[in-house]
Design an enzyme around this catalytic site. Sequence first.
Site, PDB file in Angstrom:
ATOM      1  N   TYR A  48       0.829  -1.199   0.000  1.00  8.87           N
ATOM      2  CA  TYR A  48       0.000   0.000   0.000  1.00  8.87           C
ATOM      3  C   TYR A  48       0.868   1.256   0.000  1.00  8.87           C
ATOM      4  CZ  TYR A  48      -3.560  -3.358   1.549  1.00  8.87           C
ATOM      5  OH  TYR A  48      -4.393  -4.437   1.672  1.00  8.87           O
ATOM      6  N   HIS A 133       0.153 -12.271   1.455  1.00 10.45           N
ATOM      7  CA  HIS A 133      -0.601 -11.340   0.619  1.00 10.45           C
ATOM      8  C   HIS A 133      -0.638 -11.795  -0.835  1.00 10.45           C
ATOM      9  CE1 HIS A 133      -1.394  -6.741  -0.143  1.00 10.45           C
ATOM     10  NE2 HIS A 133      -2.471  -7.489  -0.305  1.00 10.45           N
TER      11      HIS A 133
END
Length: 325
Positions: A48, A133
């Site tokens: 992010y 992830h």
Amino acid sequence: MELTLGALGLGCAQLGNLYREVDDGTAAATVAAAWDAGVRYFDTAPHYGLGLSERRLGAALRAYPRAGYVLSTKVGRRLEPDPAGAGRRDTEGFAVPADHRRVWDLSADGVRRSLDESLARLGLERVDVVLLHDPEEHMAAAVAEAYPALHELRAQGVVRAIGVGSKRWDVLHRFARDTDVDLVMIAGRYTLLEQPALDELLPECERRGVRAVVAGVFNSGLLAEERPHAGLPYEYGAAPPAVLDRARALAATCARHGTSLPAAALAFAAAHPAVTSVVVGAQDPDQVRRNAALAAAEPPPKELWADLVAEGLLRPDAPVPGGTP
């Protein structure tokens, strides 16, 4: 897993400038608004904003007692400096300079290094949960190397819980069925718009006692407003016409029952018995306060769910607030 996540968590992709720039003050105020609204679960990732989300979240959380909240970050993509990219913008949806590059690394060493680097960016001594992830394109290494490394970190007490986060329900189902993960985070595949996780993943979570965290309940933004329009993202891009039409039909039925599309989306995602927390992102404090108010409100009337089923907009076997429609 002896962790209380809370019904509503803050997803922190927006702190990494997802879609557009957010200044440091707004990012800090967003976290403060979440805390004031009772949110105690915060989720971030190196991906992010090329580490920007972790840096901002860690700085904001240092104002609060460490024992008072649950923090998760992710492994799988490590960040490496890329001086040649400093004059370019990131190409993966974040409004940040491309001064680092994402490198897939699901080796045991890569998992440990990624966690250490995340802790440095966060400025904290520990995180509570580590999630693998988006491992779908790297499943061999994920199962043979990354998962055992996470298992060891948990056994050593370095982290309290481990899991996997993905948009792919089938990937999460494999981990829920075949490993000893504590939780899975399913993004965008269990929403009012679409429920493919309902068939196998969520029942497996119930059978195995694996907690399900639902993220992306607004499908990247399409369900976040009362009147969906073409300018709202779906899957981080433009919504196909058929998907937009379906969202508009959902919104119209919600309006007839005196509720809103975002309110119904939040209530629906939280209603499945396997779901322990719904994680929602926010661009600013006002969005946090709105989402928290919707999550805390009385659920939409039960007649809404029956009408959605009758109109072919919701599966009849989907759990809803108050029972099946």
